[in-house]
Write an enzyme that holds these catalytic residues in place. Structure first.
Site, short mmCIF file in Angstrom:
data_model
loop_
_atom_site.label_atom_id
_atom_site.label_comp_id
_atom_site.label_asym_id
_atom_site.label_seq_id
_atom_site.Cartn_x
_atom_site.Cartn_y
_atom_site.Cartn_z
N HIS A 92 -20.78 -0.23 -9.08
CA HIS A 92 -20.15 -0.13 -10.40
C HIS A 92 -20.33 1.26 -11.00
O HIS A 92 -19.37 1.90 -11.45
CB HIS A 92 -20.73 -1.18 -11.34
N ASP A 124 -19.90 -13.79 -15.37
CA ASP A 124 -21.11 -13.49 -14.60
C ASP A 124 -21.69 -14.74 -13.95
O ASP A 124 -22.44 -14.64 -12.98
CB ASP A 124 -22.18 -12.89 -15.52
N GLU A 182 -11.83 -3.72 -8.25
CA GLU A 182 -11.65 -2.75 -9.32
C GLU A 182 -11.87 -1.34 -8.78
O GLU A 182 -12.96 -1.02 -8.29
CB GLU A 182 -12.59 -3.00 -10.49
N LYS A 212 -12.89 2.11 -9.38
CA LYS A 212 -13.68 2.78 -10.41
C LYS A 212 -13.37 4.27 -10.52
O LYS A 212 -13.89 4.95 -11.40
CB LYS A 212 -15.18 2.61 -10.14
N HIS A 227 -17.73 -12.19 -11.78
CA HIS A 227 -17.80 -10.79 -12.19
C HIS A 227 -18.88 -10.05 -11.41
O HIS A 227 -20.04 -10.48 -11.39
CB HIS A 227 -18.10 -10.73 -13.69
N ARG A 228 -18.49 -8.96 -10.75
CA ARG A 228 -19.40 -8.22 -9.87
C ARG A 228 -20.03 -9.19 -8.86
O ARG A 228 -21.21 -9.12 -8.55
CB ARG A 228 -20.46 -7.46 -10.66
N GLU A 230 -14.86 -10.62 -8.24
CA GLU A 230 -14.47 -9.27 -8.65
C GLU A 230 -15.55 -8.31 -8.20
O GLU A 230 -16.75 -8.55 -8.43
CB GLU A 230 -14.30 -9.22 -10.18
#
Length: 257
Positions: free
Chosen positions: A49, A217, A109, A111, A7-8, A34
């Site tokens: 983000h 994460d 993703e 945003k 994640h991120r 991601e």
């Protein structure tokens, strides 16, 4: 085998949405990372983000009001909140090059709305999934490209599978899940990747329910859980809610296979 998706990139191990995070995820043997993308003032897709840069850098302002050069001049904050001169805001193209070099897939993703054409061009032919809370954007992306897409949901709507089908998506990224979601998604050939999973216990439960992958994460932690064989679960040993072992209940609410 279920996918492990950082994640991120690997937010628990490195500054989020950075090349360092991608490298950390690769060391954890993640399958995908991601990353969040936004558009700079001069039309570059950059990894970020938030709408604003304050939380993750030493700068101020909206991403859309800053050029790539101005964004590059900022220092990214580490996990302790201190600035790191060695880390700069990266572009999607840089992330693509690095993930390909490291053998990682990429979940991008969107945003913002309006990125569909740029994302379609940048990711054409790549090992990736495009996700978004903007389901109409995913539907538009499906109309103009062959990219695999996934809707993101933070609540549990009445029929998330129908939402995915309407958007032309092949996957769902849910924050909340129940057994029905996994069952109906599987019937329609739609993959389910819950987020954000940061404990082995939750990971094991979701894998038993039928998750196709887990967004986390800490890909090192979840890699260990994902590599364990999924235990068969039946009527006699289904501990998951809302199965209360009533007489004649076959435990279908627990999605026991």
């Amino acid at each position: 085998m279920a996918l492990v998706i950082g994640h991120r990139a690997a937010a628990a191990l490195a500054p989020e949405n950075t090349l360092a995070g991608i490298k950390a995820a690769a060391l954890c043997r993640a399958d995908y990372v991601e990353l969040d993308v936004r558009l700079s003032r001069d039309g570059e897709l950059v990894l970020m983000h938030d709408e604003r840069v304050e939380r993750t850098t030493n700068g101020k302002g909206l991403v859309e009001d800053l050029s790539l050069e101005e964004l590059r001049a900022l220092e990214v904050k580490g996990r302790n909140g201190q600035c790191m001169e060695s880390q700069k805001i990266a572009t999607l193209n840089e992330a693509l090059s690095l993930t390909e070099e490291l053998g990682l897939g990429l979940v991008v993703e969107m945003k913002e709305e309006g990125l569909e054409g740029l994302v379609a061009e940048a990711l054409s032919g790549k090992n990736c999934i495009v996700s978004s809370f903007y389901h109409s954007s995913l539907r538009e992306l499906s109309d103009i490209s062959n990219l695999k897409t996934g809707i993101i949901i933070s609540s549990l709507p009445i029929n998330p599978v129908q939402l995915a089908l309407w958007a032309g998506a092949a996957a769902i990224f849910p924050k909340r899940v129940n057994a029905r979601l996994f069952k109906e998604a599987r019937q329609q050939g739609i993959e389910v990747f819950p987020w954000t999973v940061n404990s082995k216990e939750e990971a094991s439960w979701l894998l038993r329910l039928g998750a196709d992958g887990l967004v986390t994460d800490d890909p090192c932690l979840i890699r260990e859980a994902a590599d364990q064989p999924v235990q068969a679960t039946g009527k006699e040993n289904c501990p998951y809610y809302p199965c209360h072992h009533f007489p004649d209940q076959d435990c279908t609410h627990c999605f026991c296979p």
